[in-house]
Design a protein around this motif. Structure first.
Motif: not given
Length: 548
Positions: A334-344, A386-389, A412-423
């Motif tokens: 997120a510091r590089d301005g990318r879209s990230v999704l964290v799942l659990a 929230s403070h990151l670009p 796969d669908g969520l990975s296509a919508q975000h730059d990085l998906v972490v579980v």
């Protein structure tokens, strides 16, 4: 042999025990110096004690016999033990306490005087202690003198008793010889004279034996006043204290091998699995999330040439801070301005929700909910990031989705919508939910705490390899976590926000201003909003993949 045990071809310099001692040598030296000096100083405070010794050699190893009927019988060792008991008797100690220069009562002599058999079977030693050398010598010599007097008195008493008994027997025999004989009978008179003569000879023999036996002491090596104290000995005590301190400190250092970051990293490298980096964690909600730039860049190289997909972050054991590592990866992206999704996975989201700063977890994602578009509130912005670009969101995978056939399609669908998906999942070896995500993950990363013991780490690693073997997968990398410093929480309205343990090497400073989360409107770098992809989440437009 476990994959995490040191390999045979590794150089001796990389030995875990040697490295533990080498790393702790300063503490070992400090312990040696401190304990050695303390033992030296305490020895100087100890009262001085002198020790003197006297040796008594016996002329006979048999007790006194007035009639001489036990001269060639008896056990010498038992007799010597009896003499030691006599020397330590109350009568001897009481008599020795009266001697000049002893300055002790009988009870005190019991504690300060030790009598023991010598190496020879006909001698014993008397060792006495005192506050001065003269006092110690006086006590030892007084006990020897009292012992000799006691033995002499015993022999005299036995001889006197034997003479009295002989006199009575002689008189009885003489009376028996004269009884019934007429007066003036020459034979009767001769018989009486012979009885009296024999009795006198026997009495003389008893007195001769008593005089020859005497106190049964052949020689005495008298005690001499020592010139130097026996205790304390500062040099000896200091040396012993230093040696014990070195042994204890070295044992603690060896026992703690595998409990430091360097040991864990060495064991991971020995397994052949890439070490992606080290992430500091604090485990506090009021601390900003640390960033994991180095592990993120390592993941980029590992995933080169692979299809895009989610990254599974699983712990080697429970409590390995998988949630903190997942958020650290998200913070670096997120510091590089990318879209990230964290799942659990459902039922495993408590740690991730706590670390992210959310008050409650969002509604779980199901296969039906991700078919076309996500309902409002399905993905929640991460307050800690929230403070990151970039844009960082958090979601929960429904339990039914984990065990269904559409998990891979949804991820796969969520990975296509975000730059990085972490579980972020629990230990792969023990969590069925983490094992279910493994099949749909493009990359798998294990998290290891830096303070794990080597034996415990090796056992958990074997369990993890068994699960990976069942799934036909391999581990892509390992992230080591260590406790970071707890910095002060950022002030409200302050300019910069600093990570809890400081950014990793190569990371830039935090942005100048904190940006509040705005889930209802996407944040872009230009005034024109970017188009949303089909199946995207409401209010969360995917950012274009950025190049590292």
């Amino acid at each position: 042999m476990s994959e995490l045990e040191p390999r045979a071809d590794e150089p001796a310099g990389r030995s875990v025990v040697f490295s533990a001692l080498r790393r702790s040598w300063k503490w070992i030296v400090i312990a040696v110096v401190v304990v050695g000096v303390a033992a030296w100083e305490l020895s100087l405070l100890t009262p001085k004690s002198y020790e003197a010794q006297s040796t008594v050699v016996l002329q006979s190893t048999q007790p006194f016999s007035a009639l001489g009927d036990q001269q060639n019988g008896g056990d010498p060792e038992r007799f010597l033990a009896n003499q030691v008991a006599v020397a330590t008797s109350t009568a001897v100690m009481s008599e020795a306490a009266k001697a000049q220069g002893v300055s002790a009562t009988a009870a005190e002599l019991f504690d300060d005087v030790k009598v023991a058999p010598a190496t020879a079977s006909d001698a014993f030693t008397v060792t006495a202690t005192g506050t001065t050398g003269d006092q110690a010598a006086a006590r030892a010599n007084a006990v020897v003198s009292a012992y000799r007097a006691a033995i002499k008195a015993q022999v005299t008493t036995q001889a006197t008793s034997a003479v009295e008994n002989n006199t009575k027997a002689t008189q009885a025999a003489a009376e028996a010889a004269a009884a019934g004989a007429p007066a003036g009978d020459a034979n009767a008179a001769t018989a009486v004279r012979q009885v009296n003569s024999t009795g006198a000879q026997q009495a003389g023999l008893i007195q001769s034996r008593a005089a020859a036996y005497g106190d049964n002491v052949a020689s005495v090596d008298a005690a001499v006043a020592p010139t130097s104290p026996t205790e304390p000995k500062p040099a000896r005590n200091g040396f012993i204290g230093a040696v014990l301190a070195a042994l204890v400190a070295s044992a603690v250092a060896i026992w703690r091998r595998g409990r430091s970051r360097e040991d864990v990293e060495g064991l991971v490298r020995g397994s052949g699995v890439p070490l992606l980096g080290v992430v500091p964690v604090t485990g506090r909600r009021d601390q900003p999330v640390a960033e994991a730039l180095a592990p993120l860049v390592s993941l980029k190289y590992l995933s080169a040439g692979r299809p895009k997909g989610p990254v599974l972050v699983t712990g080697l054991q429970t409590g390995d801070a998988t949630a903190e590592v997942s958020l650290a990866l998200a913070a670096a992206a997120a510091r590089d301005g990318r879209s990230v999704l964290v799942l659990a996975p459902a039922d495993d989201e408590a740690g991730l929700v706590h670390a992210s700063g959310l008050p409650v977890a969002p509604a779980p994602l199901t296969a039906r909910a991700t078919g076309s578009s996500l309902p409002p509130g399905a993905l929640a912005p991460v307050p800690a990031l929230s403070h990151l670009p970039g844009r960082a969101s958090l979601g929960v995978l429904d339990a039914g989705l984990l065990h269904g056939d559409s998990l891979g399609e949804v991820l796969d669908g969520l990975s296509a919508q975000h730059d990085l998906v972490v579980v972020a999942a629990g230990p792969l070896a023990r969590s069925p939910r983490a094992f279910a995500v493994l099949g749909a993950a493009a990359t798998s990363v294990a998290v290891v705490r830096s303070d794990r013991p080597a034996a415990q780490l090796s056992a958990s690693w074997d369990e993890l390899q068994d699960r990976l073997s069942v799934a036909g997968r391999s581990l892509d990398g390992v992230v080591v976590t260590q406790k970071g410093r707890r910095s002060r929480a950022p002030r409200s309205g302050a300019g910069a926000s600093t990570p809890a343990a400081g950014p990793a090497v190569g990371e830039g400073p935090a942005p100048a201003a904190l940006r509040p989360a705005a889930p209802s409107a996407p944040r872009t770098s230009s005034s024109t909003p970017p188009p949303q992809k089909a199946g995207g989440s409401a209010g969360l437009a995917p950012a274009e993949p950025s190049k590292s």
